[in-house]
Design a protein around this motif. Structure first.
Motif, PDB file in Angstrom:
ATOM      1  N   ASN A  75     127.129  54.668 -19.815  1.00 57.55           N
ATOM      2  CA  ASN A  75     127.466  55.684 -18.823  1.00 57.55           C
ATOM      3  C   ASN A  75     127.070  55.138 -17.449  1.00 57.55           C
ATOM      4  N   ASP A  76     127.958  55.269 -16.470  1.00 56.25           N
ATOM      5  CA  ASP A  76     127.704  54.714 -15.142  1.00 56.25           C
ATOM      6  C   ASP A  76     126.586  55.432 -14.397  1.00 56.25           C
ATOM      7  N   SER A  77     126.207  56.605 -14.821  1.00 56.32           N
ATOM      8  CA  SER A  77     125.144  57.338 -14.126  1.00 56.32           C
ATOM      9  C   SER A  77     123.777  56.671 -14.309  1.00 56.32           C
ATOM     10  N   TRP A  78     123.645  55.790 -15.290  1.00 56.31           N
ATOM     11  CA  TRP A  78     122.394  55.057 -15.475  1.00 56.31           C
ATOM     12  C   TRP A  78     122.136  54.120 -14.295  1.00 56.31           C
ATOM     13  N   ALA A  79     123.162  53.749 -13.573  1.00 51.81           N
ATOM     14  CA  ALA A  79     122.990  52.885 -12.401  1.00 51.81           C
ATOM     15  C   ALA A  79     122.156  53.598 -11.339  1.00 51.81           C
ATOM     16  N   PHE A  80     122.324  54.912 -11.207  1.00 48.91           N
ATOM     17  CA  PHE A  80     121.522  55.665 -10.252  1.00 48.91           C
ATOM     18  C   PHE A  80     120.048  55.647 -10.639  1.00 48.91           C
ATOM     19  N   LEU A  81     119.784  55.775 -11.924  1.00 50.49           N
ATOM     20  CA  LEU A  81     118.400  55.749 -12.375  1.00 50.49           C
ATOM     21  C   LEU A  81     117.777  54.376 -12.133  1.00 50.49           C
ATOM     22  N   GLY A  82     118.535  53.326 -12.437  1.00 58.19           N
ATOM     23  CA  GLY A  82     118.043  51.970 -12.183  1.00 58.19           C
ATOM     24  C   GLY A  82     117.799  51.724 -10.704  1.00 58.19           C
ATOM     25  N   ALA A  83     118.709  52.204  -9.859  1.00 56.27           N
ATOM     26  CA  ALA A  83     118.542  52.057  -8.416  1.00 56.27           C
ATOM     27  C   ALA A  83     117.341  52.860  -7.914  1.00 56.27           C
ATOM     28  N   PHE A  84     117.114  54.026  -8.512  1.00 55.29           N
ATOM     29  CA  PHE A  84     115.970  54.848  -8.133  1.00 55.29           C
ATOM     30  C   PHE A  84     114.658  54.110  -8.396  1.00 55.29           C
ATOM     31  N   PHE A  85     114.530  53.513  -9.582  1.00 53.24           N
ATOM     32  CA  PHE A  85     113.310  52.775  -9.900  1.00 53.24           C
ATOM     33  C   PHE A  85     113.181  51.520  -9.050  1.00 53.24           C
ATOM     34  N   LEU A  86     114.269  50.878  -8.726  1.00 51.82           N
ATOM     35  CA  LEU A  86     114.226  49.712  -7.851  1.00 51.82           C
ATOM     36  C   LEU A  86     113.744  50.102  -6.454  1.00 51.82           C
ATOM     37  N   LEU A  87     114.213  51.224  -5.942  1.00 46.03           N
ATOM     38  CA  LEU A  87     113.751  51.701  -4.645  1.00 46.03           C
ATOM     39  C   LEU A  87     112.269  52.081  -4.681  1.00 46.03           C
ATOM     40  N   LEU A  88     111.826  52.676  -5.769  1.00 46.19           N
ATOM     41  CA  LEU A  88     110.401  52.975  -5.892  1.00 46.19           C
ATOM     42  C   LEU A  88     109.562  51.703  -5.873  1.00 46.19           C
ATOM     43  N   PHE A  89     110.056  50.661  -6.540  1.00 46.94           N
ATOM     44  CA  PHE A  89     109.344  49.386  -6.529  1.00 46.94           C
ATOM     45  C   PHE A  89     109.253  48.841  -5.110  1.00 46.94           C
ATOM     46  N   LEU A  90     110.356  48.875  -4.377  1.00 44.43           N
ATOM     47  CA  LEU A  90     110.355  48.347  -3.011  1.00 44.43           C
ATOM     48  C   LEU A  90     109.494  49.193  -2.080  1.00 44.43           C
ATOM     49  N   MET A  91     109.427  50.490  -2.312  1.00 45.89           N
ATOM     50  CA  MET A  91     108.631  51.366  -1.461  1.00 45.89           C
ATOM     51  C   MET A  91     107.133  51.227  -1.723  1.00 45.89           C
ATOM     52  N   THR A  92     106.742  50.829  -2.915  1.00 45.92           N
ATOM     53  CA  THR A  92     105.319  50.707  -3.233  1.00 45.92           C
ATOM     54  C   THR A  92     104.770  49.322  -2.941  1.00 45.92           C
ATOM     55  N   ARG A  93     105.609  48.416  -2.461  1.00 47.07           N
ATOM     56  CA  ARG A  93     105.118  47.077  -2.132  1.00 47.07           C
ATOM     57  C   ARG A  93     104.231  47.139  -0.900  1.00 47.07           C
ATOM     58  N   GLN A  94     103.076  46.503  -0.998  1.00 51.35           N
ATOM     59  CA  GLN A  94     102.125  46.464   0.101  1.00 51.35           C
ATOM     60  C   GLN A  94     101.541  45.066   0.187  1.00 51.35           C
ATOM     61  N   ASN A  95     101.155  44.672   1.378  1.00 58.52           N
ATOM     62  CA  ASN A  95     100.493  43.384   1.554  1.00 58.52           C
ATOM     63  C   ASN A  95      99.042  43.521   1.121  1.00 58.52           C
ATOM     64  N   ARG A  96      98.663  42.711   0.163  1.00 60.32           N
ATOM     65  CA  ARG A  96      97.291  42.717  -0.349  1.00 60.32           C
ATOM     66  C   ARG A  96      96.716  41.314  -0.235  1.00 60.32           C
ATOM     67  N   ILE A  97      95.410  41.243  -0.120  1.00 56.28           N
ATOM     68  CA  ILE A  97      94.715  39.966  -0.047  1.00 56.28           C
ATOM     69  C   ILE A  97      94.276  39.580  -1.450  1.00 56.28           C
ATOM     70  N   HIS A  98      94.640  38.375  -1.875  1.00 58.93           N
ATOM     71  CA  HIS A  98      94.263  37.835  -3.174  1.00 58.93           C
ATOM     72  C   HIS A  98      93.209  36.762  -2.944  1.00 58.93           C
TER      73      HIS A  98
END
Length: 145
Positions: A75-98
């Motif tokens: 079903n093509d609507s799964w693409a929205f769910l995948g895009a949603f999780f991808l956007l969440l990943f990009l939004m939670t990226r932060q610069n951290r010191i290792h």
């Protein structure tokens, strides 16, 4: 909570408010307060090889995004769910010191901007310099004994 005992002549230099991260005169200590991981990770200041600034994100979101890819054929609507999780990943990226040593890597749980980064790195450099000077002073005493 597991507590990390200080070594002889060790003192705290800086500690976060939630006490998850501490810089002492001898080492960097990170306390873990997760249910399944209780304890501390520490790196001696003389063992620090380097530190890097990396963008880190929540890998669960990336995994869920990739896991939804096969379902797009159903079903093509799964693409929205995948895009949603991808956007969440990009939004939670932060610069951290290792902080990297030969045996361990500590990711500082701090969101540091560019101006604060320089002062934080300078504090680490000063602590390492003082620690190395103390070790050099103690080395001739041990050789003479």
């Amino acid at each position: 909570m597991a507590t990390m005992r200080l070594l002889n002549e060790e003192q705290y230099l800086i500690q976060t408010v939630d006490k998850k991260l501490a810089l002492t005169t001898h080492r960097v200590i990170q306390r873990k307060r997760l249910r399944h991981l209780r304890g501390c990770t520490s790196i001696m200041l003389e063992d620090i090889e380097s530190w890097q600034i990396k963008a880190t994100g929540n890998m669960w979101y990336m995994g869920l995004s990739v896991a939804s890819l096969p379902f797009i054929y159903l079903n093509d609507s799964w693409a929205f769910l995948g895009a949603f999780f991808l956007l969440l990943f990009l939004m939670t990226r932060q610069n951290r010191i290792h902080i990297i040593s030969q045996n361990a890597v500590i990711v500082l749980p701090l969101e540091v901007d560019e101006t604060g980064l320089n002062s934080l790195v300078e504090i680490f450099r000063q602590a390492i310099k003082v620690r190395m000077e103390r070790l050099e002073q103690q080395l001739p005493e041990k050789v003479a004994a």
